[in-house]
Motif scaffolding. Structure first.
Motif, PDB file in Angstrom:
ATOM      1  N   TRP A  92      73.912 -14.766  23.796  1.00  0.00           N
ATOM      2  CA  TRP A  92      72.598 -15.058  23.216  1.00  0.00           C
ATOM      3  C   TRP A  92      72.622 -15.379  21.878  1.00  0.00           C
ATOM      4  O   TRP A  92      71.845 -16.616  21.508  1.00  0.00           O
ATOM      5  CB  TRP A  92      72.088 -13.554  23.391  1.00  0.00           C
ATOM      6  CG  TRP A  92      70.911 -13.349  22.269  1.00  0.00           C
ATOM      7  CD1 TRP A  92      70.583 -12.648  21.349  1.00  0.00           C
ATOM      8  CD2 TRP A  92      69.601 -14.227  22.134  1.00  0.00           C
ATOM      9  NE1 TRP A  92      69.463 -12.689  20.587  1.00  0.00           N
ATOM     10  CE2 TRP A  92      68.846 -14.004  21.119  1.00  0.00           C
ATOM     11  CE3 TRP A  92      69.136 -15.215  22.537  1.00  0.00           C
ATOM     12  CZ2 TRP A  92      67.603 -14.256  20.827  1.00  0.00           C
ATOM     13  CZ3 TRP A  92      67.803 -15.814  22.612  1.00  0.00           C
ATOM     14  CH2 TRP A  92      67.038 -15.189  21.432  1.00  0.00           C
ATOM     15  N   ALA A  93      73.546 -14.921  20.731  1.00  0.00           N
ATOM     16  CA  ALA A  93      73.802 -15.669  19.588  1.00  0.00           C
ATOM     17  C   ALA A  93      74.030 -17.025  19.666  1.00  0.00           C
ATOM     18  O   ALA A  93      73.665 -17.896  18.783  1.00  0.00           O
ATOM     19  CB  ALA A  93      74.769 -14.753  18.697  1.00  0.00           C
ATOM     20  N   ASP A  94      75.051 -17.647  20.314  1.00  0.00           N
ATOM     21  CA  ASP A  94      75.377 -18.890  20.434  1.00  0.00           C
ATOM     22  C   ASP A  94      74.416 -19.754  20.981  1.00  0.00           C
ATOM     23  O   ASP A  94      74.176 -20.889  20.421  1.00  0.00           O
ATOM     24  CB  ASP A  94      76.534 -18.806  21.618  1.00  0.00           C
ATOM     25  CG  ASP A  94      77.782 -18.518  21.227  1.00  0.00           C
ATOM     26  OD1 ASP A  94      77.915 -17.993  19.867  1.00  0.00           O
ATOM     27  OD2 ASP A  94      78.883 -18.046  21.956  1.00  0.00           O
ATOM     28  N   TRP A  95      73.536 -19.426  21.870  1.00  0.00           N
ATOM     29  CA  TRP A  95      72.231 -20.134  22.397  1.00  0.00           C
ATOM     30  C   TRP A  95      71.354 -20.466  21.151  1.00  0.00           C
ATOM     31  O   TRP A  95      70.948 -21.450  21.006  1.00  0.00           O
ATOM     32  CB  TRP A  95      71.684 -19.351  23.469  1.00  0.00           C
ATOM     33  CG  TRP A  95      70.548 -19.989  23.986  1.00  0.00           C
ATOM     34  CD1 TRP A  95      70.594 -21.160  25.082  1.00  0.00           C
ATOM     35  CD2 TRP A  95      69.257 -19.986  23.635  1.00  0.00           C
ATOM     36  NE1 TRP A  95      69.136 -21.697  25.348  1.00  0.00           N
ATOM     37  CE2 TRP A  95      68.264 -20.823  24.224  1.00  0.00           C
ATOM     38  CE3 TRP A  95      68.483 -19.250  22.641  1.00  0.00           C
ATOM     39  CZ2 TRP A  95      67.105 -20.850  24.260  1.00  0.00           C
ATOM     40  CZ3 TRP A  95      67.101 -19.341  22.346  1.00  0.00           C
ATOM     41  CH2 TRP A  95      66.197 -20.139  23.226  1.00  0.00           C
ATOM     42  N   LEU A  96      71.136 -19.300  20.342  1.00  0.00           N
ATOM     43  CA  LEU A  96      70.187 -19.079  19.316  1.00  0.00           C
ATOM     44  C   LEU A  96      70.813 -20.176  18.279  1.00  0.00           C
ATOM     45  O   LEU A  96      69.719 -21.025  17.533  1.00  0.00           O
ATOM     46  CB  LEU A  96      69.754 -17.940  18.895  1.00  0.00           C
ATOM     47  CG  LEU A  96      68.817 -17.799  17.850  1.00  0.00           C
ATOM     48  CD1 LEU A  96      67.271 -18.423  18.355  1.00  0.00           C
ATOM     49  CD2 LEU A  96      68.457 -16.107  17.529  1.00  0.00           C
ATOM     50  N   ARG A  97      71.842 -20.021  17.819  1.00  0.00           N
ATOM     51  CA  ARG A  97      72.564 -20.781  16.869  1.00  0.00           C
ATOM     52  C   ARG A  97      72.403 -22.139  17.252  1.00  0.00           C
ATOM     53  O   ARG A  97      72.113 -23.057  16.228  1.00  0.00           O
ATOM     54  CB  ARG A  97      73.985 -20.396  16.701  1.00  0.00           C
ATOM     55  CG  ARG A  97      74.831 -21.188  15.677  1.00  0.00           C
ATOM     56  CD  ARG A  97      76.283 -20.982  15.653  1.00  0.00           C
ATOM     57  NE  ARG A  97      76.656 -19.403  15.365  1.00  0.00           N
ATOM     58  CZ  ARG A  97      77.107 -18.654  16.425  1.00  0.00           C
ATOM     59  NH1 ARG A  97      77.118 -19.013  17.630  1.00  0.00           N
ATOM     60  NH2 ARG A  97      77.409 -17.498  16.127  1.00  0.00           N
ATOM     61  N   GLU A  98      72.623 -22.823  18.456  1.00  0.00           N
ATOM     62  CA  GLU A  98      72.725 -24.128  18.877  1.00  0.00           C
ATOM     63  C   GLU A  98      71.159 -24.702  18.516  1.00  0.00           C
ATOM     64  O   GLU A  98      70.878 -25.547  18.432  1.00  0.00           O
ATOM     65  CB  GLU A  98      73.134 -24.348  20.364  1.00  0.00           C
ATOM     66  CG  GLU A  98      73.109 -25.637  20.744  1.00  0.00           C
ATOM     67  CD  GLU A  98      73.888 -26.643  20.104  1.00  0.00           C
ATOM     68  OE1 GLU A  98      73.986 -27.929  20.427  1.00  0.00           O
ATOM     69  OE2 GLU A  98      74.682 -26.165  19.257  1.00  0.00           O
ATOM     70  N   GLN A  99      70.217 -23.575  19.234  1.00  0.00           N
ATOM     71  CA  GLN A  99      68.857 -24.211  18.973  1.00  0.00           C
ATOM     72  C   GLN A  99      68.564 -24.446  17.691  1.00  0.00           C
ATOM     73  O   GLN A  99      67.762 -25.396  17.434  1.00  0.00           O
ATOM     74  CB  GLN A  99      67.808 -23.204  19.607  1.00  0.00           C
ATOM     75  CG  GLN A  99      68.297 -22.902  21.067  1.00  0.00           C
ATOM     76  CD  GLN A  99      67.978 -24.201  21.984  1.00  0.00           C
ATOM     77  OE1 GLN A  99      66.937 -25.095  21.932  1.00  0.00           O
ATOM     78  NE2 GLN A  99      69.082 -24.332  22.950  1.00  0.00           N
ATOM     79  N   VAL A 100      68.919 -23.592  16.575  1.00  0.00           N
ATOM     80  CA  VAL A 100      68.544 -23.785  15.458  1.00  0.00           C
ATOM     81  C   VAL A 100      69.178 -25.272  14.738  1.00  0.00           C
ATOM     82  O   VAL A 100      68.565 -26.059  14.063  1.00  0.00           O
ATOM     83  CB  VAL A 100      69.065 -22.563  14.498  1.00  0.00           C
ATOM     84  CG1 VAL A 100      68.800 -22.984  12.896  1.00  0.00           C
ATOM     85  CG2 VAL A 100      68.395 -21.277  14.781  1.00  0.00           C
ATOM     86  N   ARG A 101      70.419 -25.351  15.260  1.00  0.00           N
ATOM     87  CA  ARG A 101      71.037 -26.699  14.776  1.00  0.00           C
ATOM     88  C   ARG A 101      70.161 -27.967  15.249  1.00  0.00           C
ATOM     89  O   ARG A 101      69.931 -28.754  14.642  1.00  0.00           O
ATOM     90  CB  ARG A 101      72.635 -26.642  15.219  1.00  0.00           C
ATOM     91  CG  ARG A 101      73.208 -27.861  14.903  1.00  0.00           C
ATOM     92  CD  ARG A 101      74.758 -27.972  15.601  1.00  0.00           C
ATOM     93  NE  ARG A 101      74.425 -28.083  17.084  1.00  0.00           N
ATOM     94  CZ  ARG A 101      74.459 -29.693  17.724  1.00  0.00           C
ATOM     95  NH1 ARG A 101      74.413 -30.499  16.704  1.00  0.00           N
ATOM     96  NH2 ARG A 101      74.096 -29.830  18.709  1.00  0.00           N
ATOM     97  N   LEU A 102      69.941 -27.672  16.707  1.00  0.00           N
ATOM     98  CA  LEU A 102      69.340 -28.996  17.216  1.00  0.00           C
ATOM     99  C   LEU A 102      67.978 -29.157  16.496  1.00  0.00           C
ATOM    100  O   LEU A 102      67.516 -30.241  16.433  1.00  0.00           O
ATOM    101  CB  LEU A 102      68.925 -28.730  18.717  1.00  0.00           C
ATOM    102  CG  LEU A 102      70.401 -28.730  19.481  1.00  0.00           C
ATOM    103  CD1 LEU A 102      69.798 -28.415  21.127  1.00  0.00           C
ATOM    104  CD2 LEU A 102      70.773 -30.162  19.490  1.00  0.00           C
TER     105      LEU A 102
END
Length: 222
Positions: free
Chosen positions: A209-219
């Protein structure tokens, strides 16, 4: 620890909420602030999941949290203990937040350089799904004790969510919960939904979940 600040949110006077949400989303993108709208029913584990999420990401991202409830500041006090800036939003009896209410909450944060703002919406599977808050992405939590049939009964909230967290998977041996049936029901409502089984209690699935959210923030910041 200072007492949590409470903001009294007034009902929006703007009829065109979708337009207000669009404008807010554009402003947030220009500022590089990713806003996550987190929804669920009461007791699904939103606050515990949020605490785990903050623990996983707070060393990388500057996080602020808005806790929305009809009354009380219990959740905001819990979140404030993680060290991030948290404000409590009182909705004055409203069972949801809209874009203008969300803007008032963001204005109250008084923070600079926020990477991730999280709105913990009012606990409800109906009303919050009907109003665009201006969020970058929508997430919801479905807990195992609620049953795998909830996507059939409350379709809209599953349709508007980008990611569904299936929480309390550590309780699956106790409840008659069919994970594959739940996945099927969710994807029937929203074929594009990301589904992540988690246990906020044990930490299982939180990294994904944290990995998904981190990537969304980056994008969002690109």
């Amino acid at each position: 620890m200072d007492q949590v600040r409470t903001i009294e949110i007034r009902q929006s006077v703007y009829a065109n909420n979708d337009e207000r949400a669009r404008l807010l989303r554009g402003e947030l993108r220009a500022q590089g602030i990713f806003l996550l709208n987190l929804m669920s029913s009461p007791g699904s584990g939103k606050t515990t999941t949020l605490t785990r999420t903050i623990e996983a990401l707070k060393d990388e991202l500057k996080i602020a949290v808005m806790e929305a409830d009809i009354d009380s500041d219990v959740d905001a006090k819990t979140i404030a203990q993680t060290g991030v800036h948290a404000v409590q939003l009182h909705t004055g009896g409203m069972c949801h937040l809209d874009a203008d209410m969300t803007r008032q909450g963001l204005d109250s944060l008084e923070e600079q350089n926020i990477d991730l703002a999280i709105l913990e919406n009012v606990g409800n599977l109906v009303c919050p799904a009907e109003f665009d808050t201006g969020a970058s992405k929508n997430a919801m939590i479905l807990s195992v004790p609620e049953g795998h049939d909830k996507p059939l009964k409350y379709p809209l909230i599953f349709q508007v969510c980008d990611v569904v967290l299936i929480n309390k998977i550590d309780t699956m041996p106790v409840f008659d919960f069919d994970m594959e049936e739940c996945r099927k029901n969710i994807l029937m409502r929203n074929p594009n939904a990301k589904i992540i089984p988690i246990s906020a209690k044990t930490g299982e699935g939180i990294q994904e979940w944290a990995d998904w959210l981190r990537e969304q923030v980056r994008l969002w910041k690109m």
